[in-house]
Design an enzyme around this catalytic site. Structure first.
Site, PDB file in Angstrom:
ATOM      1  N   ASP A   1      -8.724  11.907 -47.417  1.00 40.63           N
ATOM      2  CA  ASP A   1     -10.147  11.892 -47.096  1.00 40.63           C
ATOM      3  C   ASP A   1     -10.677  10.467 -47.102  1.00 40.63           C
ATOM      4  O   ASP A   1     -10.781   9.839 -48.150  1.00 40.63           O
ATOM      5  CB  ASP A   1     -10.919  12.743 -48.104  1.00 40.63           C
ATOM      6  CG  ASP A   1     -12.362  12.974 -47.699  1.00 40.63           C
ATOM      7  OD1 ASP A   1     -12.764  12.494 -46.620  1.00 40.63           O
ATOM      8  OD2 ASP A   1     -13.096  13.631 -48.452  1.00 40.63           O
TER       9      ASP A   1
ATOM     10  N   ASP B   1     -14.163   9.824 -40.152  1.00 45.76           N
ATOM     11  CA  ASP B   1     -13.866  10.628 -41.333  1.00 45.76           C
ATOM     12  C   ASP B   1     -12.683  11.558 -41.099  1.00 45.76           C
ATOM     13  O   ASP B   1     -12.743  12.439 -40.230  1.00 45.76           O
ATOM     14  CB  ASP B   1     -15.109  11.449 -41.715  1.00 45.76           C
ATOM     15  CG  ASP B   1     -14.912  12.256 -42.981  1.00 45.76           C
ATOM     16  OD1 ASP B   1     -14.176  11.778 -43.873  1.00 45.76           O
ATOM     17  OD2 ASP B   1     -15.483  13.354 -43.094  1.00 45.76           O
TER      18      ASP B   1
END
Length: 466
Positions: free
Chosen positions: A140, A345
């Protein structure tokens, strides 16, 4: 040495993508089978060669055959995976919170799409402790603090996961971080709520997420094993003893943001605050996560400047989108619509655009796909989904994203444009948003290079066929 390095580059590049379908001008004809989940892992792609200048591990889809075997629990539906992603992903709430409170050489790791742990996100398998205990964790770029679930943790406090819980009592190199340390005090500044226990041990907390779930436990250190013989000593991470809310079967999370708690920052002296990954296009192929960047091998990359989200906020990697094209024709979107920037992201699935930009893209894409029945909007906000029943081949338009600095990337078709028969973009309720988000579907098949030292993000597609 030179020939082996060249072979490594070729292998990693080819490892990044299996092309699907045939291409003609600005459309791509793909078999409908390419939209289906693969049942077999391409083992030839699951091996990442060692490279003395970089640290790499395989990266796989969380639910694919390349992922480590998980439990036999029935997989959730696509809609449920999107709902879980939206509830769990706290990138927007964290960014808003940070905006208000802060106004004043390399290793490769295999990565995969996370079907084995019920998600459309990507996972790597690492080792924690001495002896090393395998843990399958999400990657992440929108988070900094890495964490895994730890013993002791009863069923009411932890969710079921794929691997055995990490037990710090069995690791000879495990340690806790004290409340007086700079690392603990910094947790409050970066939004991870560093607290003190009666025995002077630092605690962390992440969340609550959109559904009220959270993760908390002891802020700890231990040896992190990225690959055989490649270890990070005294790696700081969260040892989670209390998880609340609905979760998938992953073991934890690997934070790749830019704040001090992240893996990238903790290995900055060794790997120069640079890393890259290749997200495989589907469940049956593997990609890689690499720490470090080659100083003289940027062939094939297109670069766009990276800029800061807000003063004092180092977590997010932001770029400026300047335009979108469909079938080779630029969509009519006023440039100022993109002025807030886009966070790149890996932990978000679909790309989030300002309202005006999305509606223009939606119109152009629907026009190009008018031969196929449009389904009603689903309850999760995706409103450009199609019924391909009865079609053996689908003609899908090329979609390209243009960034500041002149970088343009042609999204892979269909894996980088559509997800589960839906356009992999969504729109915000207005144009007055803090930022957009470039999700992981659009990034599939590219090697995405985050190079904070040079201040840019690069995208490298598959090598051209000879």
């Amino acid at each position: 040495m030179g020939s082996s390095h060249l072979l490594l580059c070729v292998l990693l590049w080819s490892f990044c993508l299996i092309a699907l379908g045939s291409t003609e001008h600005n459309i791509v004809v793909v078999p409908t089978s390419s939209f289906a989940s693969e049942s077999t892992c391409f083992s030839s792609l699951s091996h990442v060669p060692s490279d003395p200048s970089r640290a790499s591990v395989p990266l796989v889809h969380r639910q694919g055959p390349c992922a480590p075997s998980g439990s036999s629990i029935v997989k959730p539906s696509f809609q449920e995976m999107l709902r879980r992603d939206a509830r769990r992903n706290h990138i927007i709430s964290k960014a808003v919170g940070l905006t208000t409170t802060l106004s004043d050489a390399s290793v490769s790791i295999p990565t995969a799409l996370g079907n084995a742990v019920d998600s459309l996100e990507y996972v790597v398998t690492l080792g924690i402790g001495t002896p090393a205990v395998e843990q399958t964790v999400l990657i992440d770029t929108g988070s900094d603090l890495s964490w895994v679930q730890c013993q002791p943790c009863i069923s009411t406090e932890c969710y079921p996961q794929k691997d055995p819980l990490f037990d710090p009592r069995k690791s000879s190199t495990y340690g806790t971080i004290s409340c007086q340390s700079g690392e603990c005090k910094n947790l409050n500044r970066t939004g991870y709520h560093g607290d003190c226990t009666d025995d002077n041990v630092c605690r962390f907390s992440i969340g609550p997420y959109g559904d009220g779930s959270n993760t908390s436990g002891v802020y700890s250190t231990d040896t992190l094993t990225l690959a055989p013989g490649i270890t990070i000593r005294n790696f700081s991470f969260g040892c989670g003893h209390d998880q609340q809310g609905e979760n998938d079967k992953y073991d934890g999370l690997l934070g790749l943001g830019g704040a001090p708690e992240s893996l990238v920052s903790q290995t900055a002296e060794r790997y120069g605050r640079a890393f890259s990954y290749c997200l495989p296009p589907g469940n049956g192929t593997a990609g890689f996560l690499s720490l470090g960047a080659s100083s003289n091998n940027t062939a094939g990359f297109v670069f766009t400047p990276m800029h800061q989200f807000a003063p004092g906020v180092s977590t997010f990697y932001m770029v400026n989108l300047s335009g979108i094209s469909v079938e080779g024709k630029q969509v009519d979107i006023p440039p100022e619509i993109f002025s807030k920037g886009m966070i790149v992201d890996s932990g978000s699935i679909v790309t989030q655009l300002p309202k005006t930009a999305y509606l223009a893209l939606q119109s152009a894409f629907r026009s190009a796909m008018s031969a196929y029945p449009l389904l009603p909007p689903n309850e999760d906000g995706l409103d450009t989904c199609y019924n391909f029943t009865g079609h053996s081949n689908i003609t899908v338009p090329k979609v390209s994203l243009m960034f500041s600095g002149g970088a343009t990337i042609d999204l892979d078709v269909p894996s980088g444009v559509m997800v589960e028969d839906c356009l992999a973009f969504d729109g915000d309720s207005s144009d007055n948003v803090l930022f957009g988000v470039l999700g992981n579907v659009n990034q599939r098949t590219f090697e995405v290079l985050y190079d904070s030292g040079r201040g840019n993000i690069g995208f490298r597609p598959e090598p051209a066929e000879a």
